[in-house]
Design an enzyme around this catalytic site. Sequence first.
Site, PDB file in Angstrom:
ATOM      1  CD  GLU A 196      -2.230   2.633  -3.409  1.00  0.00           C
ATOM      2  OE1 GLU A 196      -3.400   2.956  -3.600  1.00  0.00           O
ATOM      3  OE2 GLU A 196      -1.649   2.823  -2.335  1.00  0.00           O
ATOM      4  CG  ASP A 200      -1.835   1.116   1.377  1.00  0.00           C
ATOM      5  OD1 ASP A 200      -2.838   1.112   0.644  1.00  0.00           O
ATOM      6  OD2 ASP A 200      -1.585   2.034   2.192  1.00  0.00           O
TER       7      ASP A 200
HETATM    8  C1  GLC Z   1      -4.024   3.328  -0.292  1.00  0.00           C
HETATM    9  C2  GLC Z   1      -5.317   2.592  -0.172  1.00  0.00           C
HETATM   10  C3  GLC Z   1      -6.380   3.506   0.352  1.00  0.00           C
HETATM   11  C4  GLC Z   1      -5.956   3.995   1.686  1.00  0.00           C
HETATM   12  C5  GLC Z   1      -4.591   4.641   1.609  1.00  0.00           C
HETATM   13  C6  GLC Z   1      -4.033   4.858   2.977  1.00  0.00           C
HETATM   14  O1  GLC Z   1      -4.066   4.334  -1.247  1.00  0.00           O
HETATM   15  O2  GLC Z   1      -5.658   2.043  -1.396  1.00  0.00           O
HETATM   16  O3  GLC Z   1      -7.622   2.899   0.431  1.00  0.00           O
HETATM   17  O4  GLC Z   1      -6.881   4.914   2.191  1.00  0.00           O
HETATM   18  O5  GLC Z   1      -3.666   3.851   0.949  1.00  0.00           O
HETATM   19  O6  GLC Z   1      -3.694   3.650   3.562  1.00  0.00           O
END
Ligand code: GLC
Length: 794
Positions: A314, A252
């Site tokens: 991500e 993440d």
């Molecule tokens: C990422 C997740 C999102 C979350 C953020 C903070 O972008 O996909 O849902 O709010 O991280 O953890």
Amino acid sequence: MSSKKKFCETQKCLFVILVAVAAAIAAICVVTLTDENLREKRSLESLPWWKTSIVYQIYPRSFQDSDNDGTGDLRGIKERLGYLSDLGVGAVWLSPIFLSPMRDFGYDVRNYTDVDPLFGNMADFENLISEAKDKNLRVILDFVPNHTSNESEWFYWSERGHKKYKDYYVWSSGIECAAGCDDTGGRRPPNNWLSVFGGSAWKWSGIRQKFYYHAFLDSQPDLNLRNKNVQTELQDVLEFWLQKGVDGFRADALKFMFESPNVTEDETGLTDTFTWIEADNHNLTTNLPEVYNILKGWRAVLNKYGKDKFLIAESYGISHEIRDKYYESGSIPFNFALIQYLNKSCTALCMRDVIRDSLGGLNSNWPNFVLGNHDNSRVSNRFGPETIDAFNMLLLTLPGTPTSYYGEEIGMRDTFYTYNETKDTAGLNYNETQYMEHSRDPERSPMQWDDGLNAGFSNGTPWLHVNHNYQLINVKAQKLADRSHLKVYQQLAKLRQDPAFTHNSVQFVNISDVGGNDKTILAYIRAQKNSDKYLVVMNFGHQYANNVDLSKGAGSENGMVVVNAMSAYQKEMIDLKSVTLSRGQGLVIKVMCETDAMAHRPHAFGLTGEVQRKIKGKYSEELEQGARTWIEAVLEIELVPGADPNTPLGERAFQESLKNGVVLCNLMNTIKPGSIKKINQSNMAFKMMENIENFLRAAENYGCKKIDIFQVVDLYERQNMTQVVNGIYALGRVTQKNGFMGPSLGPKEADSNPRNFDEDVLKAGQTVIGLQAGSNRGASQSGMNFGKTRSILD
Ligand code: GLC
Ligand code: MG
């Protein structure tokens, strides 16, 4: 019968029926076929699972509730593993399931090695993993290394200055402040850095008497990744879950992992809000290069448990250079291009460029595409519900690993929640007029399983109510339907196991070169050495695309449609010199050698499908799309016995047909694009539509159990849309196994090129609806076709 036959003869049967029998023009196929099993075996053996699998993202709160507390859970997911393996996905990624106070629904972790009781317990997790293994499904966990919850033990001790933990987070004393800083010990944040969820990224801790940095909510303090102990803790977390048998991680928010150590520096050019898609102006808080070493460390941990462990990162809005570094460090960076750069005004040509750009410079790095997730509006809302199949087709036929968000396989839509119903803090951080722009609840509504209570998601009160459309859009209905988004998805999932799709290149067909509109049609070839060759073609324009010649691009004039976004499972031959697609239609066409094509000729007809769409509500929506779609809607939904008195021959034919147990519906309309209101008010057909019940009842009376539609709708583009278009429909029952009646291609084609339909296509007992359409000649054609029909039916 004889009178019809005679009529037919006197007209020399110029307007014979249907349908796109692929022209048997010799084509030299560039494909050499080898033994299919051999090929498959070879490809499956040599590729890691994540190169042949679809990753399916589950948002655990919303997938399936097993204990009726209104929130989805691990047992619920376990119950649905059968569904997932039927669907054809190879891996499930679970959004966080760890102990959490749920301010960001699990992305605020209190303890990384505990399962939150809301989702179940460790035994439930272990059962899930083992059942998934039995079903050959991989499990990927969501790893949240950038921040924890402010309720985590680490933060508790950090805030209290504990020796071991005091530097686990990013602390700053801030700057002395002259006035108005009483609540923050007379100090203000050290800089202007912003939180993704709004406002300053610094929060005062009264306990520590310092500010801590949070890229997201203030309940999500950022970990200090420069601290070696933190690095080790995180690696231990990975090990913990690897030992439990997980197959990989989605990591993440990686671009937020490091911030500049020099907190006295401001970021420049900031606007008020900061979306995490954005890349510019945040060079002190995002994309710092220190992340690569961390990734390498994780890769080393993963490799201890096998070479095929998956790590997908991500990171929105990263340059190719950064992307390549992610790869180099042992991860696959999510490619969000289809989320970031496609919108309603991005044409097919623009889509091609976006895809090309995504694949550009990858070399041997494995591509991936993703169309949606728990942070973004659903496909249906971004591009229109009529494009669902085409987008699923795109995602599942592009090179690389596709990631699918739960519910997209059935075309779920965003759900509206009022401010009071809103649960996402990212939305609630804003006021009643702004929250909708920020709330991610709409794309997180419960999975729609069936038309029962709460769409089969829960017998309790769901944490977010289900979409009101669940009675129309749900898994059960789409399983039962002959054609549905779900079935198209399943077909695609199966197809993409073919070696033609399990490699990393794609060859675009240049549509403008072949006289088509490249703003409308996106087409590409998927093939590799010794594999079959597939042509994928999708219409993303707002209208019909007519007679697109794809033969050059495909290297053959013959193809067999193996997935049709608008049809049932049946395979159909197609003439690649003239491919017609409605808006949102997509086809995967297996390019055929001539010999192959000949072998398949008996199946050479237009689109088929059971009458499914009897839903009146859908009607007005379809109308918006213009006359062409409207005709289709009529074809599919609205047929009633009756004849238009204005067309004597049609009337006569109808009378005849009744005698012979065949119903003929004659429909005469003036259809102009945009003249929808007029049609609504005055058109006879519209009245017919209200009689759908009657039609179906009548059809039943004639013993119609299954209604197949043979559709070659090719009416009014050719006729310039302003002329009168007659559509004549006939419904009949095939009593012998020897043919059917279907639509003519219209006077021009019919005159010059009568197309006979191969015999023995239809089976006895099948019901046929044919469409006859032409400019002013529908009536006579109807008579003729009807004659032909009868001769077949009798
Ligand atoms: C990422 C997740 C999102 C979350 C953020 C903070 O972008 O996909 O849902 O709010 O991280 O953890
Ligand atoms: Mg950070």
